[in-house]
Write a protein that holds these residues in place. Structure first.
Motif, short mmCIF file in Angstrom:
data_model
loop_
_atom_site.label_atom_id
_atom_site.label_comp_id
_atom_site.label_asym_id
_atom_site.label_seq_id
_atom_site.Cartn_x
_atom_site.Cartn_y
_atom_site.Cartn_z
N LEU A 76 11.34 55.16 -7.79
CA LEU A 76 11.94 54.74 -6.55
C LEU A 76 11.62 53.53 -5.69
O LEU A 76 12.13 52.97 -4.81
CB LEU A 76 11.91 56.02 -5.65
CG LEU A 76 12.52 57.01 -6.00
CD1 LEU A 76 12.61 58.38 -5.24
CD2 LEU A 76 14.08 56.80 -6.12
N ARG A 134 14.09 50.73 -6.18
CA ARG A 134 15.29 50.80 -5.51
C ARG A 134 15.29 51.86 -4.36
O ARG A 134 15.76 52.92 -4.69
CB ARG A 134 16.30 51.08 -6.37
CG ARG A 134 16.37 49.84 -7.51
CD ARG A 134 17.45 50.19 -8.38
NE ARG A 134 18.87 50.17 -7.97
CZ ARG A 134 19.99 50.32 -8.60
NH1 ARG A 134 19.81 50.06 -9.93
NH2 ARG A 134 21.14 50.32 -8.08
N ILE A 181 16.84 52.50 -1.73
CA ILE A 181 17.64 52.55 -0.62
C ILE A 181 18.23 54.11 -0.60
O ILE A 181 18.39 54.42 0.53
CB ILE A 181 18.97 51.56 -1.00
CG1 ILE A 181 18.30 50.16 -1.06
CG2 ILE A 181 20.10 51.82 -0.01
CD1 ILE A 181 17.99 49.61 0.22
N LEU A 182 18.59 54.74 -1.44
CA LEU A 182 19.19 56.14 -1.35
C LEU A 182 18.22 56.87 -0.68
O LEU A 182 18.62 57.70 0.17
CB LEU A 182 19.63 56.28 -2.84
CG LEU A 182 20.26 58.08 -2.68
CD1 LEU A 182 21.60 57.97 -1.66
CD2 LEU A 182 20.38 58.56 -4.25
N PRO A 183 17.09 57.27 -1.25
CA PRO A 183 15.89 58.27 -0.70
C PRO A 183 15.82 57.61 1.08
O PRO A 183 15.42 58.45 1.79
CB PRO A 183 14.88 57.78 -1.53
CG PRO A 183 15.09 57.19 -2.74
CD PRO A 183 16.13 56.67 -2.43
N VAL A 207 18.02 56.36 3.07
CA VAL A 207 19.29 56.46 3.67
C VAL A 207 19.16 58.24 3.87
O VAL A 207 19.56 58.78 4.85
CB VAL A 207 20.60 56.17 2.98
CG1 VAL A 207 21.84 56.90 3.30
CG2 VAL A 207 20.55 54.58 3.10
N LEU A 208 18.81 58.93 2.81
CA LEU A 208 18.83 60.49 3.07
C LEU A 208 17.83 61.04 3.98
O LEU A 208 18.00 61.79 4.76
CB LEU A 208 18.44 61.00 1.55
CG LEU A 208 19.72 60.98 0.51
CD1 LEU A 208 19.34 61.46 -0.83
CD2 LEU A 208 20.81 61.70 1.02
N THR A 236 19.11 60.15 7.35
CA THR A 236 20.07 61.19 7.72
C THR A 236 19.73 62.55 8.02
O THR A 236 20.08 62.85 9.06
CB THR A 236 21.19 61.13 6.67
OG1 THR A 236 21.60 59.84 6.19
CG2 THR A 236 22.13 62.03 6.99
#
Length: 92
Positions: free
Chosen positions: A37, A40, A42-44, A46-47, A50
């Motif tokens: 990770l 990249r 970004i997804l973790p 964002v999660l 959130t």
């Protein structure tokens, strides 16, 4: 001859080895995931953001709700629904 204590020690030793092997496996998977990770993230991120926003909002809403502070901590009584099991005059 072995005594019962030797068998217990062996079982405890086997459980300890199994626990340590599981911990090492989990740590290896976590390490590999973190390294994957890093390139990249970004997804973790964002999660995580959130989830934190949800928890903050939930904490704020729960703090303003007076019902949980006045709620009983005793167990609810068991409800008896036996008299609802058959309808009068019905075919079923």
């Amino acid at each position: 001859m072995t005594s019962e204590g030797d068998g217990c020690r062996r079982d405890r030793g086997a459980r300890t080895v199994l626990l340590l092997a599981t911990v090492v496996l989990v740590l290896t998977v976590v390490r590999d995931t973190v390294f994957a990770l890093i390139g990249r993230p970004i997804l973790p991120l964002v999660l995580l953001a959130t989830t934190l926003l949800f928890l903050l909002a939930q904490n704020h809403l729960d703090g303003r709700d007076p019902r949980p502070t006045g709620a009983s901590i005793d167990a609810d009584p068991e409800l008896d629904f036996l008299h609802f099991s058959r309808r009068r005059g019905g075919a079923c």
